[in-house]
Design a protein around this motif. Structure first.
Motif, PDB file in Angstrom:
ATOM      1  N   GLU A   1       0.957  -1.334  -0.044  1.00 51.90           N
ATOM      2  CA  GLU A   1      -0.107   0.008   0.012  1.00 51.90           C
ATOM      3  C   GLU A   1       0.791   1.238   0.017  1.00 51.90           C
ATOM      4  OE1 GLU A   1      -3.174  -0.281  -0.173  1.00 51.90           O
ATOM      5  OE2 GLU A   1      -3.858  -2.115   0.607  1.00 51.90           O
ATOM      6  N   SER A   2       1.969   1.359   0.698  1.00 54.34           N
ATOM      7  CA  SER A   2       2.830   2.394   0.937  1.00 54.34           C
ATOM      8  C   SER A   2       3.632   2.770  -0.393  1.00 54.34           C
ATOM      9  CB  SER A   2       3.707   2.467   1.923  1.00 54.34           C
ATOM     10  OG  SER A   2       4.685   1.332   1.955  1.00 54.34           O
TER      11      SER A   2
ATOM     12  N   ALA B   1       9.268  -5.712   4.742  1.00 52.87           N
ATOM     13  CA  ALA B   1      10.192  -4.705   4.968  1.00 52.87           C
ATOM     14  C   ALA B   1      10.503  -4.231   3.887  1.00 52.87           C
ATOM     15  CB  ALA B   1      11.553  -5.240   5.905  1.00 52.87           C
TER      16      ALA B   1
ATOM     17  N   VAL C   1       2.907 -10.411  16.957  1.00 57.44           N
ATOM     18  CA  VAL C   1       2.380  -9.200  16.615  1.00 57.44           C
ATOM     19  C   VAL C   1       1.156  -9.369  16.095  1.00 57.44           C
ATOM     20  CG1 VAL C   1       2.364  -7.546  14.692  1.00 57.44           C
ATOM     21  CG2 VAL C   1       4.502  -8.178  15.721  1.00 57.44           C
TER      22      VAL C   1
ATOM     23  N   LEU D   1      -2.217  -7.449  17.956  1.00 57.35           N
ATOM     24  CA  LEU D   1      -3.104  -6.590  17.192  1.00 57.35           C
ATOM     25  C   LEU D   1      -4.682  -7.182  17.300  1.00 57.35           C
ATOM     26  CD1 LEU D   1      -0.952  -5.688  13.960  1.00 57.35           C
ATOM     27  CD2 LEU D   1      -1.796  -3.981  15.919  1.00 57.35           C
TER      28      LEU D   1
ATOM     29  N   PRO E   1     -11.871  -6.825  11.965  1.00 58.39           N
ATOM     30  CA  PRO E   1     -10.724  -6.660  10.981  1.00 58.39           C
ATOM     31  C   PRO E   1     -11.015  -7.416   9.725  1.00 58.39           C
ATOM     32  CG  PRO E   1      -9.865  -8.197  12.529  1.00 58.39           C
ATOM     33  CD  PRO E   1     -11.494  -7.873  12.935  1.00 58.39           C
ATOM     34  N   GLU E   2     -10.557  -6.866   8.500  1.00 59.59           N
ATOM     35  CA  GLU E   2     -10.859  -7.463   7.174  1.00 59.59           C
ATOM     36  C   GLU E   2      -9.396  -7.725   6.490  1.00 59.59           C
ATOM     37  OE1 GLU E   2     -13.363  -8.750   6.115  1.00 59.59           O
ATOM     38  OE2 GLU E   2     -15.115  -7.778   7.094  1.00 59.59           O
ATOM     39  N   LYS E   3      -8.691  -6.642   6.712  1.00 65.50           N
ATOM     40  CA  LYS E   3      -7.347  -6.836   6.061  1.00 65.50           C
ATOM     41  C   LYS E   3      -6.259  -5.697   6.605  1.00 65.50           C
ATOM     42  CE  LYS E   3      -4.660  -7.519   2.076  1.00 65.50           C
ATOM     43  NZ  LYS E   3      -3.364  -7.114   2.935  1.00 65.50           N
ATOM     44  N   THR E   4      -5.299  -6.214   7.053  1.00 66.94           N
ATOM     45  CA  THR E   4      -4.362  -5.599   7.947  1.00 66.94           C
ATOM     46  C   THR E   4      -2.889  -5.210   7.027  1.00 66.94           C
ATOM     47  OG1 THR E   4      -5.347  -6.373   9.976  1.00 66.94           O
ATOM     48  CG2 THR E   4      -2.803  -5.299  10.254  1.00 66.94           C
ATOM     49  N   THR E   5      -2.629  -4.131   7.249  1.00 71.25           N
ATOM     50  CA  THR E   5      -1.310  -3.683   6.373  1.00 71.25           C
ATOM     51  C   THR E   5      -0.156  -3.696   7.361  1.00 71.25           C
ATOM     52  OG1 THR E   5      -2.360  -2.816   4.545  1.00 71.25           O
ATOM     53  CG2 THR E   5      -0.141  -2.239   5.020  1.00 71.25           C
ATOM     54  N   ILE E   6       0.927  -4.218   7.432  1.00 72.57           N
ATOM     55  CA  ILE E   6       2.004  -3.682   8.065  1.00 72.57           C
ATOM     56  C   ILE E   6       3.510  -3.683   7.073  1.00 72.57           C
ATOM     57  CG2 ILE E   6       3.712  -4.717   9.792  1.00 72.57           C
ATOM     58  CD1 ILE E   6       1.623  -6.130  11.366  1.00 72.57           C
ATOM     59  N   GLU E   7       3.761  -2.254   6.907  1.00 66.80           N
ATOM     60  CA  GLU E   7       5.000  -2.152   6.137  1.00 66.80           C
ATOM     61  C   GLU E   7       6.019  -1.198   6.872  1.00 66.80           C
ATOM     62  OE1 GLU E   7       3.242  -0.666   2.457  1.00 66.80           O
ATOM     63  OE2 GLU E   7       1.937  -2.167   2.195  1.00 66.80           O
ATOM     64  N   ILE E   8       7.150  -1.776   6.816  1.00 65.79           N
ATOM     65  CA  ILE E   8       8.180  -1.157   7.305  1.00 65.79           C
ATOM     66  C   ILE E   8       9.153  -0.509   6.068  1.00 65.79           C
ATOM     67  CG2 ILE E   8      10.263  -1.040   8.925  1.00 65.79           C
ATOM     68  CD1 ILE E   8       9.132  -3.756  10.181  1.00 65.79           C
TER      69      ILE E   8
END
Ligand code: ZN
Ligand code: ZN
Ligand code: ZN
Ligand code: ZN
Lengths: 132, 132
Positions: A61-62, A85, A101, A105, A116-123
């Motif tokens: 997404e980012s 990452a 994690v 959450l 929750p439907e969709k989770t985004t984790i971006e480093i």
DNA sequence: TTGCACACGTTATAGCATAACGCAATTGAT
DNA sequence: ATCAATTGCGTTATGCTATAACGTGTGCAA
């Protein structure tokens, strides 16, 4: 989610992503497939929509880009959150999972009665090679 | 990061975000400020750039929108990761922090010698009211 | 005074994503 | 076999998101 036989366009898009060094934008994919008859963005986006649904491709997404799943056949996706990452210098992406994690959450959302439907984790940052 | 005196445009953009019920896109902000002399997207984006830098506004990557920080004056931002729960039905956004999640993610990056710059955690789904 | 940094305004352009139409192939019931 | 529903595909047009490039004015320090 079991992955059905891919259509021609879906296979072409998936192959491009799998062979790529890093994440690609939809328009970059389009350019790489012009020789194979692709002419319009929708041909890419429609294929991506299915590939995302099957879980064989992820959307970052980012950075508005897409990447082939790094863990094909892994069942992590069915019961865990995927994290990424992303090196802002070389574009390299590392996909990983961390159940702790996920757990924290999901505990939080349960407390909030959030569904929750969709989770985004971006480093985003610099990989080891680029940070040197 | 201490927040300096905001300029006129920065104040206008911030006020719009603070009074909003939920996150707003840059172009929505632009429309809300046309009566105040705004004519072009850059006037909004330049203000947002500074507000993000000061930490008083957050960007929601997964929906290309911006929201005022829910914890003004809180120092959480200086030593922790911000997470968001976004309702896809009513648009409501809840901002929260979880040090254990931060810790696990930072532990992972340390193991990879990855140097993080900016981390995104966004949970999209349905809030309690909308899930009912 | 001169040079620099910064905010601002404007125009143009780049980059990302979907709406809406129509056609063809497939499937699955009747 | 026929009909209806579904799915994939191609095309054109449009909408949404974001930045490049240029010029102006203002405040401040060397
Ligand atoms: Zn994956
Ligand atoms: Zn790198
Ligand atoms: Zn905040
Ligand atoms: Zn809601």
């Amino acid at each position: 989610m079991t992955t059905p036989q891919l259509t021609k366009n879906q296979s072409l898009v998936f192959d491009v992503l799998e062979k790529a060094e890093g994440p690609l934008s939809a328009y970059t994919i389009l350019d790489k497939l012009r020789d194979h008859g692709f002419r319009a963005p929708l041909q890419v986006y429609r294929a991506l929509e299915k590939l995302l649904e099957y879980g064989v491709v992820h959307r970052l997404e980012s950075i508005n880009s897409f990447v082939a799943c790094a863990h094909p056949g892994d069942d992590c996706h069915s019961h865990g959150i995927v994290a990424f990452a992303i090196c802002e210098s070389c574009g390299q992406v590392t996909e990983f999972h961390d159940h702790e994690v996920d757990h924290r959450l999901m505990e939080w959302v349960r407390g909030q009665k959030f569904k929750p439907e969709k989770t985004t984790i971006e480093i985003r940052g610099l990989c080891e090679a680029c940070a040197a």
